[in-house]
Scaffold this active site. Structure first.
Site, PDB file in Angstrom:
ATOM      1  N   GLN A  19      45.573  51.541  42.328  1.00 21.92           N
ATOM      2  CA  GLN A  19      44.967  50.570  43.236  1.00 21.92           C
ATOM      3  C   GLN A  19      45.596  50.557  44.617  1.00 21.92           C
ATOM      4  OE1 GLN A  19      45.158  47.610  39.724  1.00 21.92           O
ATOM      5  NE2 GLN A  19      43.475  46.857  40.970  1.00 21.92           N
ATOM      6  N   HIS A 114      48.685  51.791  33.457  1.00 24.88           N
ATOM      7  CA  HIS A 114      47.831  50.742  34.014  1.00 24.88           C
ATOM      8  C   HIS A 114      46.433  51.337  34.221  1.00 24.88           C
ATOM      9  CE1 HIS A 114      47.829  46.727  36.273  1.00 24.88           C
ATOM     10  NE2 HIS A 114      46.577  47.169  36.324  1.00 24.88           N
ATOM     11  N   ASN A 158      49.113  48.131  30.212  1.00 25.16           N
ATOM     12  CA  ASN A 158      48.520  46.964  30.855  1.00 25.16           C
ATOM     13  C   ASN A 158      47.212  46.587  30.174  1.00 25.16           C
ATOM     14  OD1 ASN A 158      48.399  45.041  33.194  1.00 25.16           O
ATOM     15  ND2 ASN A 158      46.437  46.091  33.475  1.00 25.16           N
ATOM     16  N   GLU A 159      47.123  45.351  29.744  1.00 21.54           N
ATOM     17  CA  GLU A 159      45.875  44.756  29.255  1.00 21.54           C
ATOM     18  C   GLU A 159      45.063  45.646  28.322  1.00 21.54           C
ATOM     19  OE1 GLU A 159      43.743  43.464  32.758  1.00 21.54           O
ATOM     20  OE2 GLU A 159      45.085  41.768  33.016  1.00 21.54           O
TER      21      GLU A 159
HETATM   22  C1  BGC Z   1      44.296  43.997  36.198  1.00 17.40           C
HETATM   23  C2  BGC Z   1      44.433  44.442  37.633  1.00 17.40           C
HETATM   24  C3  BGC Z   1      43.305  43.849  38.461  1.00 17.40           C
HETATM   25  C4  BGC Z   1      43.416  42.345  38.392  1.00 17.40           C
HETATM   26  C5  BGC Z   1      42.439  41.585  39.263  1.00 17.40           C
HETATM   27  C6  BGC Z   1      43.892  42.548  36.033  1.00 17.40           C
HETATM   28  O1  BGC Z   1      43.045  42.391  34.946  1.00 17.40           O
HETATM   29  O2  BGC Z   1      45.472  44.296  35.487  1.00 17.40           O
HETATM   30  O3  BGC Z   1      44.464  45.836  37.684  1.00 17.40           O
HETATM   31  O4  BGC Z   1      43.313  44.294  39.775  1.00 17.40           O
HETATM   32  O5  BGC Z   1      43.193  41.954  37.061  1.00 17.40           O
HETATM   33  O6  BGC Z   1      41.137  41.718  38.819  1.00 17.40           O
END
Ligand code: BGC
Length: 427
Positions: A19, A114, A158-159
């Site tokens: 990003q 990520h 991540n997530e």
């Molecule tokens: C993610 C980021 C994203 C952010 C804002 C999160 O779910 O980890 O990569 O930019 O939300 O939407």
């Protein structure tokens, strides 16, 4: 005294390589090129914020706002551009970024995955490839061997819940699948990846006598029934809540792939794989079950962000409380933020969410830190550059960074909270 009582409060910002860094070659850059229609503003990540070259000036900005923590991700495609080939120069770059953090009194919080994958891995099935946990652990071990002497806080994945759903259920992200079986498989694979990487991180750190605290970054998005009197809404919200918000944490607690993802199979390294709990929180939603499936909408009665998410700081506080009550792990808020180009909402958002953190800490919940998403406006996945999360606006032509008024709010509160050692009184 538990180890976390001694941790000075970390407050800073979070971002991710794809990003902000610029000029990458990974599954996402290929996707942006081949599927321009999939990105809201048809933009490509391209040079992003050029953070790859400008990290020092951006860390200066963060330090000037009294930030003492920076969560960022290592880009797997840089470190392992070809299968099994580790690029020492790529790791050397991240060593410089970490050293630059340390020089400014900023604690690095390092994410290993990520959302993006090296192209070679995407070509052979991405996270669904059977050997992906092994490949991920090998890459994680290389990162820790190169950086573990100067990094303490590691985030494996991540997530996982967001990645599984966006890539395999809703099909917004590569590889754009709409398949329930593949979504289920993705959840299981991400749990295996997290477990394998955790074993690798701990192993390399222990052999070298380094301290490493490991977690994944868990996106918590509470679902409530749109109509609490309708059993179908209640059931739909509860099952979404279980799968999205609880399943991965319960998998880490029990070490098993619980239903509906698995049949209780044990995964090596999964049990007890969290030293702390990384929480990403943005919003909560309402669920209404229709004949066409579950309709998910922003909670009614709250202000909405640029990307139509309801803002409710009390919900954030309740997420912290219930995470601690359920898992008894110290919490690190690895992401919390608001898309708001005009900065009308962000100052109050920061005040309210950081006050929620302060209240939680005063009530004995060990919240170790808070990372605002994000220091800079950046490439927001399928939303392209149309969402603005930054404390700093970024001009897409000159890449000039301009502070929004909320940077001042952040700075004031960070000045009060950074390094704070609240005696955590167990509840
Ligand atoms: C993610 C980021 C994203 C952010 C804002 C999160 O779910 O980890 O990569 O930019 O939300 O939407």
């Amino acid at each position: 005294m538990e180890w976390f009582d001694a941790v000075p409060f970390m407050i800073g910002c979070a971002d991710a390589a794809h990003q902000v860094e610029g000029n990458l070659v990974n599954d996402w850059t290929v996707f942006e090129e081949t599927h321009p229609e999939a990105i809201a503003d048809r933009s490509r990540s391209g040079i992003a914020c050029d953070t790859y070259h400008r990290y020092e000036e951006d860390l200066d900005r963060l330090a000037a706002l009294h930030g003492n923590a920076y969560r960022f991700s290592i880009e797997w495609s840089r470190v392992e551009p070809h299968e099994g080939v580790i690029d020492a120069k790529a790791l050397e770059h991240y060593r410089k970024v970490i050293a630059a953090c340390r020089e400014r009194g900023i604690e690095p919080i390092v994410t290993l995955h990520h959302f993006t994958l090296p192209v070679w891995l995407a070509h052979r099935g991405g996270i669904l490839a059977s050997d992906v946990p092994y490949a991920f652990a090998r890459y994680a071990a290389a990162c820790v061997a190169a950086l573990g002497d100067i990094v303490t806080w590691w985030v494996t994945v991540n997530e996982p819940n967001v990645l599984a759903v966006m890539s395999y259920l809703y099909g917004y992200w590569p590889p754009q699948e709409h398949s329930l079986p593949k979504t289920v498989h993705a959840f299981a694979q991400l749990a295996r990846m997290h477990a394998a990487a955790t074993v690798a991180v701990r192993d390399v750190a222990a052999r070298n006598g380094w301290t490493a605290h490991v977690s994944f970054a868990h996106h918590v998005r509470p679902f409530q029934p749109a109509n609490p009197m309708l059993p179908s809404d209640v059931a739909a919200a509860a099952s979404m809540d279980w799968l999205f918000n609880s399943w991965m944490l319960e998998a880490c607690r029990t070490g098993r792939l619980l239903p509906p993802i698995g049949r209780g199979e044990e995964v090596y390294g999964l049990r007890g794989s969290l030293d702390y709990l990384g929480i990403n929180h943005y919003t909560g939603e309402e669920v209404h079950l229709t004949l066409r499936g579950a309709e998910v909408k922003p909670r009614r009665g709250y202000p909405l962000t640029e990307n139509s998410l309801a803002i409710d700081p009390l919900l954030f506080e309740s997420v912290l409380i219930s995470a601690w009550d359920t898992y008894h792990l110290p919490i690190l808020v690895t992401e919390n933020g608001v898309a708001d180009r005009t900065d009308d909402l962000r100052p109050a958002f920061l005040e309210d969410h950081l006050h929620a953190v302060q209240r939680a800490r005063a009530n004995g919940i060990p919240v170790l830190g808070y990372c605002y998403w994000s220091l800079l406006d950046n490439f927001e996945w399928h939303e392209g550059y149309s969402m603005h999360f930054g404390l700093f606006a970024v001009d897409r032509t000159s890449l000039e960074r301009t502070p929004r008024p909320s940077a001042e709010t952040f700075s004031r509160i960070a000045g009060e909270m950074a390094g704070e050692r609240v005696p955590i009184v167990p509840r």
